[in-house]
Write a protein that holds these residues in place. Structure first.
Motif, PDB file in Angstrom:
ATOM      1  N   GLN A 106      29.327  45.446  38.785  1.00  0.00           N
ATOM      2  CA  GLN A 106      28.868  44.333  38.093  1.00  0.00           C
ATOM      3  C   GLN A 106      27.558  44.061  37.717  1.00  0.00           C
ATOM      4  O   GLN A 106      27.124  43.098  37.770  1.00  0.00           O
ATOM      5  N   PHE A 146      24.895  44.979  38.726  1.00  0.00           N
ATOM      6  CA  PHE A 146      23.977  45.030  39.803  1.00  0.00           C
ATOM      7  C   PHE A 146      23.156  46.304  39.900  1.00  0.00           C
ATOM      8  O   PHE A 146      23.580  47.284  39.948  1.00  0.00           O
ATOM      9  N   ARG A 179      29.827  54.219  36.566  1.00  0.00           N
ATOM     10  CA  ARG A 179      31.248  54.629  36.937  1.00  0.00           C
ATOM     11  C   ARG A 179      31.821  54.874  35.367  1.00  0.00           C
ATOM     12  O   ARG A 179      33.167  55.107  35.138  1.00  0.00           O
ATOM     13  N   MET A 236      26.508  45.543  44.287  1.00  0.00           N
ATOM     14  CA  MET A 236      27.223  44.502  45.097  1.00  0.00           C
ATOM     15  C   MET A 236      28.152  43.570  44.282  1.00  0.00           C
ATOM     16  O   MET A 236      27.874  43.227  43.009  1.00  0.00           O
ATOM     17  N   LEU A 237      29.182  43.635  44.506  1.00  0.00           N
ATOM     18  CA  LEU A 237      30.572  42.727  43.753  1.00  0.00           C
ATOM     19  C   LEU A 237      30.138  41.186  43.747  1.00  0.00           C
ATOM     20  O   LEU A 237      29.434  40.594  44.572  1.00  0.00           O
ATOM     21  N   LEU A 238      30.599  40.658  42.742  1.00  0.00           N
ATOM     22  CA  LEU A 238      30.549  38.973  42.633  1.00  0.00           C
ATOM     23  C   LEU A 238      32.119  38.823  43.001  1.00  0.00           C
ATOM     24  O   LEU A 238      33.008  39.461  42.414  1.00  0.00           O
ATOM     25  N   GLU A 258      31.344  31.892  41.635  1.00  0.00           N
ATOM     26  CA  GLU A 258      31.031  33.682  41.647  1.00  0.00           C
ATOM     27  C   GLU A 258      29.897  33.424  42.376  1.00  0.00           C
ATOM     28  O   GLU A 258      28.648  33.087  42.395  1.00  0.00           O
ATOM     29  N   PRO A 281      27.732  36.299  45.435  1.00  0.00           N
ATOM     30  CA  PRO A 281      27.703  37.723  45.928  1.00  0.00           C
ATOM     31  C   PRO A 281      28.398  38.191  47.119  1.00  0.00           C
ATOM     32  O   PRO A 281      28.434  37.233  48.104  1.00  0.00           O
ATOM     33  N   LEU A 322      27.813  39.487  49.697  1.00  0.00           N
ATOM     34  CA  LEU A 322      27.219  39.284  51.079  1.00  0.00           C
ATOM     35  C   LEU A 322      27.721  38.005  51.697  1.00  0.00           C
ATOM     36  O   LEU A 322      27.694  38.053  53.122  1.00  0.00           O
ATOM     37  N   ARG A 359      43.115  39.435  51.719  1.00  0.00           N
ATOM     38  CA  ARG A 359      42.561  38.072  52.560  1.00  0.00           C
ATOM     39  C   ARG A 359      40.922  38.307  52.392  1.00  0.00           C
ATOM     40  O   ARG A 359      40.492  39.341  52.632  1.00  0.00           O
ATOM     41  N   VAL A 388      40.801  50.921  42.599  1.00  0.00           N
ATOM     42  CA  VAL A 388      40.036  52.077  41.954  1.00  0.00           C
ATOM     43  C   VAL A 388      38.824  51.912  41.418  1.00  0.00           C
ATOM     44  O   VAL A 388      37.878  52.517  41.552  1.00  0.00           O
ATOM     45  N   THR A 389      38.703  50.617  40.767  1.00  0.00           N
ATOM     46  CA  THR A 389      37.361  50.247  40.232  1.00  0.00           C
ATOM     47  C   THR A 389      36.604  49.233  41.350  1.00  0.00           C
ATOM     48  O   THR A 389      35.592  48.810  40.909  1.00  0.00           O
ATOM     49  N   ASP A 390      37.324  48.749  42.265  1.00  0.00           N
ATOM     50  CA  ASP A 390      36.672  47.828  43.041  1.00  0.00           C
ATOM     51  C   ASP A 390      36.763  46.395  42.340  1.00  0.00           C
ATOM     52  O   ASP A 390      36.350  45.369  42.927  1.00  0.00           O
ATOM     53  N   LYS A 391      37.224  46.118  41.301  1.00  0.00           N
ATOM     54  CA  LYS A 391      36.839  45.024  40.554  1.00  0.00           C
ATOM     55  C   LYS A 391      37.990  43.933  41.068  1.00  0.00           C
ATOM     56  O   LYS A 391      39.229  44.094  41.395  1.00  0.00           O
TER      57      LYS A 391
END
Ligand SMILES: [Zn+2]
Lengths: 997, 98
Positions: free
Chosen positions: A253, A255, A429, B1-3, B12, B14, B16, B57, B75-78
């Protein structure tokens, strides 16, 4: 005094600002603004390193971050010795000290170069073959030698004294790369008013405009335009411009991780400046403008010092004012090397010859070179470079074979074409696509909100690049919510453009040849090695890469990947896309641990939790141990006592009179609400509904699979209020476990959970005199046995402050745990200590706590249990409510394995020799004479010297343990087998009379 | 790092701040003590581990501390979407047509 190869009138550095430096002990003079590479070249120094495997002499291949050869050690002092610094990136400062690496005794005469002669031994895959046998030789012979030989550079002897900063940043548009494309994109985005960050790895912005003398934008020379544009961007409030800043990692995303080199280029950085700064940027849109990297030609001895990329030679000339030689040869498969030859020729350097692999190319640069009188050879190849420590000649042949001639040169400039820098795109990616026409991988399918522009997108020509980048910058800003800005697109008046070239081995280094034509300079991989890998069965580029180590050095194959791929594809007879490009991974260039760690070092590495009595314990000379994040008093040695003596004294004193112990670290959770008892029924095995207010119970918590998860004493303060204690280490996960069930499985229950671990200090007072010590300080609580029996809790006051006073025991003695608000913890402790001293009480630490509880067979979850122990295994079946229809773990307990016979059960062990203390974790066998490997039937979980028992004691998990009472078992140890007897778990006061003693 | 969007905080935040808590929509039986071995095996041990869309969860442990559910592409982690604990599996996913 100007150095020999510095050309007056060339370059952009002010000749007045000199800087002296040393390399391998020799002093040189450079100019401020130089890199270490340009300063050495100005002094005619090309030999700067030895290669990793063959110890071949190496010089500078490039003028930038892609450098695979010129790795040096920069030394400031004993604590600042940075190895593997690319001399092409390190900026010069006055007094800089650099040393070459991977050579002994000297750079010019290196004993390790014998590897070059013995190179058949070190061919591809040699790591996997050579050191396989004999088996003994690995540990004693191969590994030490390899470790000694493989080291590049030397580690500093002292801890890093510098500090590293870290920042988070947010922006709408992040532009990676500050060449023409990046600057144009940033200008377009900035005009819309959104937040823009523009980052470039170089000290100055401009990218290839640093060497492209033919570029002209908005009426200015390209480089000058870049500087004015950067000035304009810096003046805007919505733009952050970061130079010396490398985007090394592109994560989820948008980052993006960047490292800014803050002070490595300064003479005296001073401690107020960080050495590096890590930027963690979250961007709505990212514009990737990372340019392209020139490839070398793959021919024999193409690694000799003085053989370098054409664009590098041009950068050294046009930016640094340095000629890389006096008599320069050129070997190319595309137009860009002509521009280098032309610039050098105009600066007065002799161009010995241009050797062009193409048959009859035409174009303005070729015409111009010809007009300057440069000899041009079409359809010919350089099949070998002569010389050893410095290139001395090039041997030229018709590309299809035939008679050659040798031309003396002191440098060879080469260009096989340009590889788009898709590293960050690939890290995001995105999937690259192979363009058959231009034979290069360019960004194909995007996975994130980013866009590639310019050379990194395979766009050729300055005009097209600025058009594309400006439009992309404007669109990114608009998509991220920017307002339409006034268009002020830079106008390209003149530019340079070239594409194409060749991939793979050049003539003379192709199939059937065994010459040392290097593909990967840093890892010493030749074209032959890659062909050999294919012959030995490596058919995927990922296997070829690992077998040959091509592209696996710290330069990540920036110059070598495409050549390696093309050679493998040719050998396999497959098209390039069918062999596949390896995935690029972070970091783009090496990143220091310092920048990643930032301030999280030393005392700031991890939080430290201290209890209220920490200062008191420290003043008493307590020795502390780490328990999770807590510092806990371990034992309180008196003068002349070692740990064992102190613990023996503490344990004896507790049972004789009394002891004070800080139990504050135990987890504490308040369970409150109309359904509190119902909730407790579901979370613990025990029954709670009927527990009277003011009474306590030892509770066991299971996971759903039936194994013990935590335990602790729970007091009922009111019908709707429970004071729950947990193990020290288990507090956060028990809270999480409770919240999970409350929020998701039992949301109908009206209950509140509050962590109160840090709100209450807990002082355990244990021993026959415990009540006598506490009672004088307590108000409003009747502490008689009748009014306050074992396992009860009362609220009142102690020393005038509120207390929750528990009568409970983790020692088997009459005992209390005084809970007071943490702020009063130290004062109440001191008051109790004063009372205690009247009775001869001791302070005791965690070690004695462990011994005292083991003497009573009280378990510690996580020590005597390990996540596979049921209440029955731990002899705690009594704590499971038999009439209950539900609690977490009730179904798990009935699983066939959990009710099977022969499970490991907790028992006591007594060594036949009472003086021998078993080792915790030691394995137990029934028959010590059986052959190895022996059948192990259990292990020791707790083991101590018990001064109270006058012997050692132990707890152990033993298969079918409770049916083995009185049996002799054996604990095999390196120094002999120890005989033990299986006993009950209680070693002191089996009847439990001392609880009221 | 994902949101990750917390459906309770409606923001949204982070990655963490969050902790994964395993697969979602695995209900604990109201009569768990009487469950057959097979049913208990499915409930406690068997997880989908799909390649693609997963329902899982998460807990906003360093925020509002609430557990919630999320749809994520392994696959994309999204993250496709998040929703509150107790809400049913979404019938249709945003962008699922693609
Ligand atoms: Zn939240």
């Amino acid at each position: 005094m100007s150095a020999a190869f510095r050309i007056s009138g060339a370059g952009r550095l002010s000749q007045a600002k000199t800087a002296s430096f040393s390399f391998d002990g020799q002093s040189y003079s450079g100019i401020e603004g130089d890199t270490l590479a340009s300063a050495l070249l100005a002094n005619g120094v090309h030999l700067v390193g030895r290669s990793f495997k063959y110890h071949r002499p190496r010089g500078f291949l490039s003028a930038g971050a892609e450098e695979p050869n010129a790795l040096v050690q920069i030394v400031r002092d004993d604590a600042r010795k940075t190895p593997n610094v690319r001399a092409t990136v390190q900026e010069l400062y006055d007094g800089l000290t650099a040393n070459s690496q991977n050579r002994w005794p000297s750079l010019a005469f290196d004993v390790g170069a014998v590897n070059d002669i013995a190179s058949p031994m070190f061919s591809a895959g040699f790591y996997y073959k050579t050191f396989m046998w004999p088996k003994w030789a690995w540990k004693d012979l191969y590994e030490p030698k390899i470790r000694a030989a493989a080291g590049l550079g030397v580690s500093p002897e002292k801890p890093d004294p510098d500090h590293y900063a870290s920042r988070y940043a947010h922006c709408e548009v992040l532009v990676l790369g500050g060449g023409a494309a990046g600057i144009a994109a940033a200008l377009a985005a900035a005009e819309t008013g959104v937040r823009v960050i523009l980052a470039d790895e170089q000290a100055e912005f401009g990218g290839s405009l640093r060497f492209e003398s033919g570029a002209k934008i908005d009426g200015e020379n390209g480089y000058a335009w870049a500087q004015s544009a950067i000035g304009k961007l810096k003046a805007m409030g919505n733009v952050r411009v970061l130079s010396r800043t490398t985007a090394f990692g592109y994560y989820s995303q948008n980052f993006v991780g960047l490292v800014e080199r803050v002070s490595d280029h300064l003479k005296n950085p001073g401690h107020d400046l960080a050495r590096e700064r890590l930027w963690q940027v979250r961007a709505s849109r990212v514009v990737i403008a990372t340019g392209a990297i020139e490839r070398h030609m793959v021919f024999a001895n193409n690694d000799r010092p003085g053989v370098m990329l054409a664009s590098a030679a041009r950068t050294y000339l046009n930016h640094y004012g340095v000629a890389v030689g006096k008599n320069v040869g050129v070997y190319t498969a595309n137009d860009s090397a002509y521009a280098a030859a032309i610039d050098l020729k105009k600066a007065g350097v002799n161009i010995a010859a241009i050797v062009d692999l193409r048959d009859n190319p035409t174009g303005p640069v070729i015409d111009e070179a010809r007009a300057l009188g440069i000899e041009i050879n079409f359809g010919r190849a350089v099949v070998s470079a002569g010389g050893k420590l410095r290139v001395s000649s090039m041997t030229v042949q018709p590309k299809n074979g035939g008679g050659g001639r040798t031309i003396p040169v002191d440098a060879i400039l080469m260009s096989a074409g340009w590889t788009p820098s898709v590293h960050l795109f690939s890290q995001s990616r995105g999937k690259v696509a192979f363009n058959e026409e231009t034979r290069r991988f360019v960004p194909g399918t995007y996975a994130q909100d980013c866009v590639s522009v310019g050379a990194s997108n395979g766009t050729d020509g300055l005009d097209a690049t600025i058009d594309e980048a400006y439009a992309a910058g404007a669109k990114a800003a608009k998509d991220a919510g920017g307002k339409a800005g006034k268009s002020a697109k830079p106008k390209v008046d003149a530019g340079e453009s070239w594409s194409r070239g060749m991939l793979g081995a050049a003539p003379g280094a192709g199939p059937g040849t065994t010459v040392k034509a290097f593909v990967d300079f840093q890892n010493d991989v030749t074209a032959k090695d890659i062909r050999q890998a294919v012959h030995e069965g490596m058919h995927s580029i990922e296997h070829v890469k690992r077998f040959t180590t091509n592209g696996m050095a710290t330069d990540q194959g920036k110059t070598s990947n495409m050549h390696g791929l093309a050679i493998a594809a040719e050998e396999l007879g497959k098209p390039i896309p069918a062999v596949g490009l390896t995935t690029f991974r972070a970091p783009y260039t090496p990143v220091t641990f310092g920048s990643i760690v930032g301030h999280a070092r030393g005392a700031l590495f991890d939080p430290t939790r201290r209890t209220a009595t920490h200062g008191w314990a420290a003043s008493q000379g307590a020795v502390f141990e780490d328990v999770g994040h807590w510092k806990r008093a371990w034992y309180f040695p008196k003068a002349g006592e070692d740990m064992h003596k102190a613990v023996d004294r503490e344990c004896v004193t507790v049972r004789k009179t009394a002891g004070l112990f800080d139990a504050s670290t135990l987890g504490k959770i308040e369970v409150v609400g109309p359904d509190a008892a119902k909730f407790m029924e579901l979370l613990y095995t025990n029954p709670w509904e009927k527990l009277e207010t003011g009474r306590c119970r030892y509770g066991i918590m299971l996971r759903e699979d039936g194994f013990i998860y935590d335990d602790g004493v729970v007091g009922r303060l009111a019908p709707d209020r429970f004071h729950v204690t947990t193990t020290t280490g288990g507090a956060p996960r028990v809270m999480n476990h409770m919240e999970d069930y409350l929020q998701t499985e039992f949301p109908h229950l009206n209950v509140w959970l509050t962590s109160i671990t840090e709100q209450w200090a807990v002082i355990a007072v244990q021993g026959p005199k415990s009540r006598d010590i506490i009672a004088p300080l307590v108000e409003g609580i009747d502490m008689s046995d009748e009014a306050m029996p074992h396992m009860s809790v009362r609220e009142g006051k102690i020393c005038g402050v509120p207390t929750r006073l528990f009568r409970m025991s983790f020692t088997g003695e009459r005992g209390f745990e005084v809970n007071v608000p943490a702020d009063y913890g130290e004062a109440v402790w001191e008051a109790l200590w004063t009372e205690g001293q009247k009775h001869g009480a001791t302070a005791y630490g965690t070690e004695s706590m462990h011994v005292l509880r083991a003497e009573k067979g009280y378990i510690i979850v996580g020590q005597d249990t390990d996540g596979t122990v049921t209440p029955n295994d731990a002899a705690l079946d009594w704590a499971v409510g038999k009439k209950k229809t539900d609690f977490v773990g009730i179904r798990g307990l009935t699983r066939s394995d959990l009710v099977a016979k022969g499970r490991k059960q907790l028992v006591g062990l007594k060594t036949k020799d009472p003086k021998v203390v078993l080792e915790e974790g030691a394995q137990i066998v029934a028959d010590p004479k059986q052959p190895i490997p022996m059948k192990m039937i259990g292990h020791v979980t707790s083991s101590y010297w018990s001064e109270n028992c006058g012997r050692s004691i132990a707890l152990a998990l033993v298969a079918g343990g409770r049916d083995r009472m009185g049996e002799t078992l054996y604990v095999p140890m390196p120094n002999g087998t120890i005989e033990v007897e299986v006993t009950g778990m209680v070693f002191v006061d089996e009847k439990g009379e001392r609880l009221n003693g | 790092m994902l949101l990750i969007r917390c459906p309770y905080c409606e923001e949204e935040r982070p990655e963490l701040e969050f902790r994964n808590a395993g697969e979602a929509h695995i209900a604990r039986s109201a009569n768990i003590a009487g469950e057959s071995d097979d049913d208990f095996e499915k409930f406690f041990f068997i997880r989908a581990n799909p390649k693609g869309i997963i329902y899982e969860r998460w807990r906003h442990i360093h925020g509002c501390a609430r557990f919630f559910n999320a749809v994520r592409d392994t696959v994309t982690d999204k993250f496709v979407m998040t929703y509150k604990a107790g809400e049913p599996k979404p019938a249709k996913l945003p962008g699922a047509a693609k």
